[in-house]
Design an enzyme around this catalytic site. Structure first.
Site, PDB file in Angstrom:
ATOM      1  N   HIS A  50       6.614 -32.836  20.478  1.00  0.00           N
ATOM      2  CA  HIS A  50       7.963 -33.018  21.020  1.00  0.00           C
ATOM      3  C   HIS A  50       8.738 -33.975  20.131  1.00  0.00           C
ATOM      4  CE1 HIS A  50       6.446 -36.857  22.382  1.00  0.00           C
ATOM      5  NE2 HIS A  50       5.514 -36.262  23.105  1.00  0.00           N
TER       6      HIS A  50
HETATM    7  P1  TYD Z   1       3.748 -36.883  27.019  1.00  0.00           P
HETATM    8  O1  TYD Z   1       4.778 -37.835  26.503  1.00  0.00           O
HETATM    9  O2  TYD Z   1       4.083 -35.426  26.988  1.00  0.00           O
HETATM   10  O3  TYD Z   1       2.383 -37.109  26.232  1.00  0.00           O
HETATM   11  P2  TYD Z   1       2.036 -36.943  24.683  1.00  0.00           P
HETATM   12  O4  TYD Z   1       3.289 -37.046  23.907  1.00  0.00           O
HETATM   13  O5  TYD Z   1       1.085 -38.052  24.371  1.00  0.00           O
HETATM   14  O6  TYD Z   1       1.341 -35.642  24.515  1.00  0.00           O
HETATM   15  O7  TYD Z   1       3.377 -37.324  28.489  1.00  0.00           O
HETATM   16  C1  TYD Z   1       2.353 -36.728  29.243  1.00  0.00           C
HETATM   17  C2  TYD Z   1       2.639 -36.966  30.719  1.00  0.00           C
HETATM   18  O8  TYD Z   1       2.665 -38.354  31.025  1.00  0.00           O
HETATM   19  C3  TYD Z   1       3.982 -36.405  31.157  1.00  0.00           C
HETATM   20  O9  TYD Z   1       3.781 -35.701  32.370  1.00  0.00           O
HETATM   21  C4  TYD Z   1       4.851 -37.588  31.405  1.00  0.00           C
HETATM   22  C5  TYD Z   1       3.892 -38.727  31.654  1.00  0.00           C
HETATM   23  N1  TYD Z   1       4.353 -39.992  31.079  1.00  0.00           N
HETATM   24  C6  TYD Z   1       4.909 -40.958  31.901  1.00  0.00           C
HETATM   25  O10 TYD Z   1       5.036 -40.780  33.121  1.00  0.00           O
HETATM   26  N2  TYD Z   1       5.287 -42.148  31.361  1.00  0.00           N
HETATM   27  C7  TYD Z   1       5.162 -42.395  30.032  1.00  0.00           C
HETATM   28  O11 TYD Z   1       5.539 -43.515  29.565  1.00  0.00           O
HETATM   29  C8  TYD Z   1       4.637 -41.372  29.183  1.00  0.00           C
HETATM   30  C9  TYD Z   1       4.518 -41.574  27.706  1.00  0.00           C
HETATM   31  C10 TYD Z   1       4.243 -40.192  29.745  1.00  0.00           C
END
Ligand code: TYD
Length: 136
Positions: A50
């Site tokens: 992303h």
């Molecule tokens: P995501 O940012 O998509 O993870 P990555 O980039 O590491 O693959 O986040 C995964 C899940 O965690 C998503 O459902 C949102 C939640 N999340 C939060 O609630 N707070 C946060 O600070 C982060 C980074 C993620």
């Protein structure tokens, strides 16, 4: 736009164990609003996939190693993080993936914004379109 870069942190080497630290707006160019960490990543799994419209990050491998792949829509750059005395500054507006996590690796991520689902671009074609139009 700021460029992504490795930032070396202070390190105090000591027979009792080493110490490093990071200060907002000193070692890294933003105010820290949030910290999160990735752990117990199964072998072969990828994280990220992303871009953020506003959020900036500083990523440190507190333990183990992993790769961060950054993509500005034109070229990709891979940064391998494997020491806890430096990190990768990731400006906003870059597509990012994280992969090749070693067993028991621990990624600490300092963020410039609170969590906001609306700040994410999760579709790569949309990311490219936003980039082309200068919207991200
Ligand atoms: P995501 O940012 O998509 O993870 P990555 O980039 O590491 O693959 O986040 C995964 C899940 O965690 C998503 O459902 C949102 C939640 N999340 C939060 O609630 N707070 C946060 O600070 C982060 C980074 C993620």
């Amino acid at each position: 736009m700021d460029t992504p870069r490795i930032i070396n942190l202070p390190k105090f080497l000591d027979a009792r164990g080493n110490l490093s630290f990071v200060e907002q707006e000193n070692h890294i160019p933003f105010t820290i609003k949030r910290t999160y960490w990735l752990y117990d990543v199964p072998g072969g799994e990828c994280r990220g996939g992303h871009a953020y419209k506003e959020n900036e990050e500083f990523i440190v491998a507190l333990s183990g190693s992993f790769d961060v792949i950054l993509d500005d829509g034109k070229e990709k750059k891979t940064f391998t993080l494997n020491r806890s005395y430096y990190g990768l500054y990731v400006p906003k507006g870059l597509w990012r993936e994280m992969e090749n996590f070693s067993t028991n690796s621990l990624a600490m991520i300092l963020s410039s914004t609170n969590y906001d689902a609306c700040d994410y671009v999760r579709d790569y074609d949309e990311f490219l379109m936003l980039k082309r139009n200068g919207k991200i």
